[in-house]
Design a protein around this motif. Structure first.
Motif, PDB file in Angstrom:
ATOM      1  N   TYR A 263       0.847  -1.191   0.000  1.00  0.00           N
ATOM      2  CA  TYR A 263       0.000   0.000   0.000  1.00  0.00           C
ATOM      3  C   TYR A 263       0.884   1.243   0.000  1.00  0.00           C
ATOM      4  O   TYR A 263       2.002   1.219   0.516  1.00  0.00           O
ATOM      5  CB  TYR A 263      -0.906   0.024   1.236  1.00  0.00           C
ATOM      6  N   LYS A 264       0.379   2.318  -0.581  1.00  0.00           N
ATOM      7  CA  LYS A 264       1.063   3.607  -0.516  1.00  0.00           C
ATOM      8  C   LYS A 264       0.389   4.446   0.576  1.00  0.00           C
ATOM      9  O   LYS A 264      -0.828   4.649   0.562  1.00  0.00           O
ATOM     10  CB  LYS A 264       0.975   4.337  -1.856  1.00  0.00           C
TER      11      LYS A 264
ATOM     12  N   ASP B 183      -3.804   9.484   3.108  1.00  0.00           N
ATOM     13  CA  ASP B 183      -4.385   8.564   2.131  1.00  0.00           C
ATOM     14  C   ASP B 183      -3.665   7.229   2.232  1.00  0.00           C
ATOM     15  O   ASP B 183      -2.446   7.176   2.453  1.00  0.00           O
ATOM     16  CB  ASP B 183      -4.226   9.092   0.701  1.00  0.00           C
TER      17      ASP B 183
ATOM     18  N   TYR C 182      -3.714   3.663  -0.117  1.00  0.00           N
ATOM     19  CA  TYR C 182      -4.314   2.975  -1.254  1.00  0.00           C
ATOM     20  C   TYR C 182      -3.396   1.869  -1.751  1.00  0.00           C
ATOM     21  O   TYR C 182      -2.171   1.933  -1.611  1.00  0.00           O
ATOM     22  CB  TYR C 182      -4.642   3.955  -2.390  1.00  0.00           C
ATOM     23  N   SER C 183      -4.002   0.827  -2.307  1.00  0.00           N
ATOM     24  CA  SER C 183      -3.221  -0.312  -2.792  1.00  0.00           C
ATOM     25  C   SER C 183      -2.497   0.063  -4.073  1.00  0.00           C
ATOM     26  O   SER C 183      -2.971   0.880  -4.863  1.00  0.00           O
ATOM     27  CB  SER C 183      -4.125  -1.522  -3.035  1.00  0.00           C
TER      28      SER C 183
END
Length: 371
Positions: free
Chosen positions: A136-137, A230, A232-233
């Motif tokens: 993930y980021k 945030d 997100y993958s």
């Protein structure tokens, strides 16, 4: 203060996460309850009547085992059968049983790593991939004054790893804006006023396995009441985990010499050997338990020999024809997990300030003997 069963289970699942197990494996709490105080834990390979008596004599409330006590579906719980009598004794003694099986085989520091380390294999890799950690980021906006504090907290929790590189991040200076409304308690600025703050956009990668831990650490270190971030993958492959290990000996040795190494390293009285005793051995595949179906994986990995248990006659013939040697130390060689898991668990409990004691079973559950 003694740890509750749930705490011990959480620690075991930190060592060997349940999602590392192969599908339909019989793992987790199988007998009793984890909702109780545990003064003593017994770590064993198998749960046999002798092991249950050992646990009762120790006053252990929890058994951590590698092999499932309930493996095949039970049509009944008759106490005049071995399985029923064993379950009845566990319940009568109020001893819970937790199973860590293929997830412990797969885990870093688990059975296959322990066997590979004992054999002194270098440059180890996974024999068969079972699980890949999704990446993930994480992007978070941090005031300049707390940038280093937040970044270090993320790294300490397990974020920022790319392959063999740690502390990976990207940082951009910028200006954040916000207006604190009624009921807020802003770290910077005042209610009802538009505030501009010098902030840093901090980006890093986070494996799924530590995602919650990293986010929790980040929020705790961040000074803002409401943190802008945030998660997100991303379509990148993280670390791979799997069954078996492949590595190299420091120097080549004959198959017969290597067989003696296996006996010493895994503390077994005998091994079965497939192949010419003079065959040079350098690259080694190892897999705890029953590994006949992994012969082709070892061949594909370029191994000179596969160390595994429960090799049958026809699999041995197939290996011989394919040119790969086999050293079979038996299924019971997985006993290497007992002192190592017990030591690991005892250290984690001590770190948390618990007085719970952990013992490695002294019962020999090897069913075979030589005449």
């Amino acid at each position: 203060m003694f740890a509750r069963g749930e705490t011990i289970v959480q620690l075991m699942e930190r060592l060997a996460p349940k999602h590392y197990a192969v599908p339909d494996d019989k793992i987790g709490l199988q007998v009793g309850t984890a909702s109780k105080e545990v003064k003593r834990v017994l770590v064993t390979l198998d749960v046999t009547p002798e092991v249950v008596r050992e646990a009762a004599d120790l006053g252990a409330e929890l058994i951590i085992a590698h092999h499932a006590v309930i493996y095949r579906p039970l049509a009944h719980l008759r106490t005049d059968t071995p399985a029923g009598a064993l379950a009845a004794e566990l319940l009568r003694s109020d001893i819970a049983v937790y199973i860590s099986h293929t997830n412990l085989d797969t885990a870093e520091g688990g059975i296959n790593d322990l066997m590979a380390e004992a054999l002194e294999l270098n440059g180890r890799d996974v024999l068969e991939e079972v699980h890949t950690d999704q990446l993930y980021k994480l992007v978070v906006f941090v005031p300049e004054t707390h940038h280093e504090q937040v970044r270090n907290a993320i790294f300490a929790a397990g974020g920022g790893w790319i392959g063999n590189y740690s502390h990976c991040s990207f940082n951009i200076e910028g200006t954040g804006t916000f207006m604190a409304r009624e009921g807020s308690d802003p770290f910077i600025g005042k209610q009802g006023q538009l505030t501009e703050a010098k902030e840093i956009r901090l980006e890093t990668v986070v494996p799924m396995s530590v995602r919650k831990k990293v986010v929790s650490a980040m929020l705790k270190a961040h000074p803002y009441e409401e943190v802008a971030y945030d998660l997100y993958s991303i379509d990148l492959k993280g670390r791979s985990f799997g069954l078996g290990r492949v590595g190299k000996l420091a120097e080549a040795e004959s198959l017969d010499q290597f067989a003696e190494r296996v006996k010493r390293a895994l503390d077994v009285p005998f091994v079965r050997v497939v192949g010419d005793g003079a065959k040079p051995i350098r690259k080694v595949a190892v897999l705890g338990g029953s590994g006949a179906r992994y012969i082709r994986h070892a061949i594909f990995a370029g191994a000179d020999v596969l160390v595994t248990g429960d090799i049958d006659f026809h699999s041995a013939q197939d290996a011989l024809a394919a040119g790969i040697a086999i050293v079979d130390p038996g299924h019971h060689a997985e006993k290497i997990m007992k002192p190592n898991v017990a030591s690991w668990l005892a250290e984690r409990l001590k770190e948390k300030g618990y007085a719970t004691e952990v013992f490695a079973s002294q019962v020999d559950t090897e069913p075979f003997r030589l005449r």
